[in-house]
Scaffold this motif. Structure first.
Motif, PDB file in Angstrom:
ATOM      1  N   HIS A 142      -2.724  10.741  21.073  1.00  0.00           N
ATOM      2  CA  HIS A 142      -3.062   9.438  20.506  1.00  0.00           C
ATOM      3  C   HIS A 142      -1.825   8.549  20.483  1.00  0.00           C
ATOM      4  O   HIS A 142      -0.688   9.018  20.526  1.00  0.00           O
ATOM      5  CB  HIS A 142      -3.606   9.605  19.086  1.00  0.00           C
ATOM      6  N   ALA A 143      -2.054   7.244  20.390  1.00  0.00           N
ATOM      7  CA  ALA A 143      -0.953   6.277  20.399  1.00  0.00           C
ATOM      8  C   ALA A 143       0.021   6.518  19.253  1.00  0.00           C
ATOM      9  O   ALA A 143       1.237   6.418  19.419  1.00  0.00           O
ATOM     10  CB  ALA A 143      -1.516   4.860  20.333  1.00  0.00           C
ATOM     11  N   LYS A 144      -0.495   6.857  18.054  1.00  0.00           N
ATOM     12  CA  LYS A 144       0.371   7.102  16.900  1.00  0.00           C
ATOM     13  C   LYS A 144       1.259   8.318  17.130  1.00  0.00           C
ATOM     14  O   LYS A 144       2.406   8.359  16.695  1.00  0.00           O
ATOM     15  CB  LYS A 144      -0.472   7.296  15.638  1.00  0.00           C
ATOM     16  N   GLU A 145       0.692   9.339  17.805  1.00  0.00           N
ATOM     17  CA  GLU A 145       1.471  10.545  18.071  1.00  0.00           C
ATOM     18  C   GLU A 145       2.569  10.270  19.099  1.00  0.00           C
ATOM     19  O   GLU A 145       3.657  10.837  19.012  1.00  0.00           O
ATOM     20  CB  GLU A 145       0.548  11.658  18.555  1.00  0.00           C
ATOM     21  N   ARG A 146       2.275   9.394  20.074  1.00  0.00           N
ATOM     22  CA  ARG A 146       3.273   9.059  21.087  1.00  0.00           C
ATOM     23  C   ARG A 146       4.446   8.280  20.494  1.00  0.00           C
ATOM     24  O   ARG A 146       5.543   8.300  21.029  1.00  0.00           O
ATOM     25  CB  ARG A 146       2.634   8.269  22.229  1.00  0.00           C
ATOM     26  N   LYS A 147       4.207   7.590  19.373  1.00  0.00           N
ATOM     27  CA  LYS A 147       5.277   6.828  18.737  1.00  0.00           C
ATOM     28  C   LYS A 147       6.389   7.739  18.218  1.00  0.00           C
ATOM     29  O   LYS A 147       7.520   7.309  18.029  1.00  0.00           O
ATOM     30  CB  LYS A 147       4.722   5.992  17.579  1.00  0.00           C
ATOM     31  N   HIS A 148       6.033   9.014  17.963  1.00  0.00           N
ATOM     32  CA  HIS A 148       7.014   9.959  17.406  1.00  0.00           C
ATOM     33  C   HIS A 148       7.787  10.704  18.493  1.00  0.00           C
ATOM     34  O   HIS A 148       8.419  11.722  18.212  1.00  0.00           O
ATOM     35  CB  HIS A 148       6.314  10.968  16.504  1.00  0.00           C
ATOM     36  N   SER A 149       7.748  10.189  19.738  1.00  0.00           N
ATOM     37  CA  SER A 149       8.390  10.888  20.849  1.00  0.00           C
ATOM     38  C   SER A 149       9.900  11.032  20.639  1.00  0.00           C
ATOM     39  O   SER A 149      10.469  12.098  20.865  1.00  0.00           O
ATOM     40  CB  SER A 149       8.118  10.164  22.169  1.00  0.00           C
ATOM     41  N   LYS A 150      10.546   9.937  20.180  1.00  0.00           N
ATOM     42  CA  LYS A 150      11.992  10.005  19.957  1.00  0.00           C
ATOM     43  C   LYS A 150      12.338  11.035  18.894  1.00  0.00           C
ATOM     44  O   LYS A 150      13.289  11.808  19.044  1.00  0.00           O
ATOM     45  CB  LYS A 150      12.522   8.630  19.553  1.00  0.00           C
ATOM     46  N   GLY A 151      11.552  11.034  17.817  1.00  0.00           N
ATOM     47  CA  GLY A 151      11.797  12.008  16.756  1.00  0.00           C
ATOM     48  C   GLY A 151      11.622  13.427  17.239  1.00  0.00           C
ATOM     49  O   GLY A 151      12.397  14.324  16.874  1.00  0.00           O
ATOM     50  N   PHE A 152      10.610  13.649  18.088  1.00  0.00           N
ATOM     51  CA  PHE A 152      10.364  14.988  18.629  1.00  0.00           C
ATOM     52  C   PHE A 152      11.526  15.450  19.493  1.00  0.00           C
ATOM     53  O   PHE A 152      12.018  16.577  19.360  1.00  0.00           O
ATOM     54  CB  PHE A 152       9.070  14.986  19.453  1.00  0.00           C
ATOM     55  N   ILE A 153      11.988  14.581  20.386  1.00  0.00           N
ATOM     56  CA  ILE A 153      13.074  14.940  21.295  1.00  0.00           C
ATOM     57  C   ILE A 153      14.359  15.208  20.517  1.00  0.00           C
ATOM     58  O   ILE A 153      15.056  16.195  20.768  1.00  0.00           O
ATOM     59  CB  ILE A 153      13.296  13.825  22.342  1.00  0.00           C
ATOM     60  N   ILE A 154      14.661  14.343  19.558  1.00  0.00           N
ATOM     61  CA  ILE A 154      15.890  14.507  18.763  1.00  0.00           C
ATOM     62  C   ILE A 154      15.833  15.784  17.925  1.00  0.00           C
ATOM     63  O   ILE A 154      16.792  16.555  17.879  1.00  0.00           O
ATOM     64  CB  ILE A 154      16.120  13.279  17.860  1.00  0.00           C
ATOM     65  N   THR A 155      14.682  16.013  17.258  1.00  0.00           N
ATOM     66  CA  THR A 155      14.546  17.195  16.396  1.00  0.00           C
ATOM     67  C   THR A 155      14.601  18.482  17.199  1.00  0.00           C
ATOM     68  O   THR A 155      15.310  19.433  16.822  1.00  0.00           O
ATOM     69  CB  THR A 155      13.218  17.139  15.619  1.00  0.00           C
ATOM     70  N   THR A 156      13.879  18.514  18.308  1.00  0.00           N
ATOM     71  CA  THR A 156      13.858  19.718  19.150  1.00  0.00           C
ATOM     72  C   THR A 156      15.240  20.021  19.706  1.00  0.00           C
ATOM     73  O   THR A 156      15.689  21.174  19.691  1.00  0.00           O
ATOM     74  CB  THR A 156      12.863  19.540  20.304  1.00  0.00           C
ATOM     75  N   SER A 157      15.927  18.990  20.181  1.00  0.00           N
ATOM     76  CA  SER A 157      17.275  19.178  20.730  1.00  0.00           C
ATOM     77  C   SER A 157      18.247  19.618  19.640  1.00  0.00           C
ATOM     78  O   SER A 157      19.081  20.509  19.861  1.00  0.00           O
ATOM     79  CB  SER A 157      17.769  17.881  21.373  1.00  0.00           C
ATOM     80  N   PHE A 158      18.126  19.003  18.454  1.00  0.00           N
ATOM     81  CA  PHE A 158      19.014  19.354  17.341  1.00  0.00           C
ATOM     82  C   PHE A 158      18.853  20.823  16.955  1.00  0.00           C
ATOM     83  O   PHE A 158      19.846  21.545  16.798  1.00  0.00           O
ATOM     84  CB  PHE A 158      18.718  18.460  16.144  1.00  0.00           C
ATOM     85  N   LEU A 159      17.597  21.263  16.807  1.00  0.00           N
ATOM     86  CA  LEU A 159      17.348  22.664  16.444  1.00  0.00           C
ATOM     87  C   LEU A 159      17.874  23.615  17.513  1.00  0.00           C
ATOM     88  O   LEU A 159      18.452  24.668  17.200  1.00  0.00           O
ATOM     89  CB  LEU A 159      15.843  22.888  16.237  1.00  0.00           C
ATOM     90  N   PHE A 160      17.691  23.246  18.776  1.00  0.00           N
ATOM     91  CA  PHE A 160      18.169  24.100  19.871  1.00  0.00           C
ATOM     92  C   PHE A 160      19.685  24.216  19.845  1.00  0.00           C
ATOM     93  O   PHE A 160      20.244  25.318  19.939  1.00  0.00           O
ATOM     94  CB  PHE A 160      17.706  23.539  21.211  1.00  0.00           C
TER      95      PHE A 160
END
Length: 275
Positions: free
Chosen positions: A126-144
């Motif tokens: 959904h469009a709202k979920e796509r808005k969180h793309s930056k947060g997903f990439i940053i969080t996933t990379s940070f945890l890794f």
């Protein structure tokens, strides 16, 4: 470039799209691996071979900690480790250089790899979920990256310290092969990096309905056993090392329960809004 419309894409179109994402991922890893290969001597000196020396920060911390609690353990305060690293094949050092550069390239390119992964799956969201793309990439990379650092500074030195000092007889000297040593550093760091992605995995499993907070709480005891097994796999077989590794994993499990609760709560709110 036109925006992808997943409703109009056939199965072959999805495969073609996936192929281009994989090509971009491969190129990014190869580019970063090439950069790592150029600086490979520095990588080996300051990163790969650093845990081999007793002046590595982790050993100094453990030495001070053992002295503070009154444990006169020379293991962490030794002048040097009783082992040497050798290459016993003609292409041993060259192969080690190439593979180390590739794995270093993957670690460096990880944020872009995640970005390509997200770019592939996001059109179906959904469009709202796509808005969180930056947060997903940053969080996933940070945890890794946190997991990789944990594996490098905690799991790797504990493993090297234990295995270097383990002996069945004083008549046997430890002369480790270069590939075996690098394997310890690589597997400890990468395994920890992927283990730290647990909250992200739980997030997606909750989104698709395979996991709920109730299930995670109900099987917490079984999760504890699994955590200890994972700790035993990526650490040497001594209790102290397993406990040190198990603690952050258990914390991540608790964080994952909270994340699962948030996802379920948001899903319930959406369902009530549509009623």
């Amino acid at each position: 470039m036109a925006k992808k419309n997943t409703d109009e894409m056939s199965f072959l179109d999805h495969l073609e799209d996936l192929r281009w994402h994989l090509i971009r991922i491969t190129l990014s890893v190869l580019i970063c691996a090439t950069v790592a290969f150029i600086f490979s001597k520095a990588i080996f000196k300051y990163i790969i071979l650093a845990p081999k020396h007793t002046d590595f920060p982790t050993y100094e911390w453990l030495c001070k900690a053992s002295q503070l609690i009154g444990v006169n353990d020379a293991t962490f305060c030794a002048a040097e480790f009783p082992f040497i690293i050798q290459s016993r094949t003609m292409a041993g050092q060259f192969s080690a250089d190439i593979w180390t550069s590739i794995f270093a390239g993957f670690i460096l390119a990880f944020p872009y790899v995640i970005y390509q992964f997200w770019s592939f799956i996001s059109p179906g969201m959904h469009a709202k979920e796509r808005k969180h793309s930056k947060g997903f990439i940053i969080t996933t990379s940070f945890l890794f990256f946190v997991g990789v650092l944990f594996g490098y500074y905690i799991v790797t030195p504990l493993s090297i310290n234990f295995l270097a000092n383990y002996s069945v007889s004083p008549e046997i000297s430890n002369e480790f092969d270069l590939s075996s040593y690098i394997s310890i550093v690589r597997s400890s760091s990468l395994a920890s990096g992927f283990v730290f992605e647990l909250p992200i995995i739980i997030y997606f499993l909750t989104k698709v309905g395979l996991v709920t907070p109730q299930i995670m709480k109900k099987y917490r005891k079984f999760a504890l056993v699994i955590v200890l097994i994972i700790s035993a796999i990526i650490t040497p077989p001594d209790l102290a090392s397993q406990v040190i590794v198990a603690i952050p994993i258990l914390i991540l499990y608790q964080v994952s329960i909270y994340i699962s609760k948030v996802v379920v709560r948001n899903q319930n709110k959406k369902q009530k809004a549509h009623v």
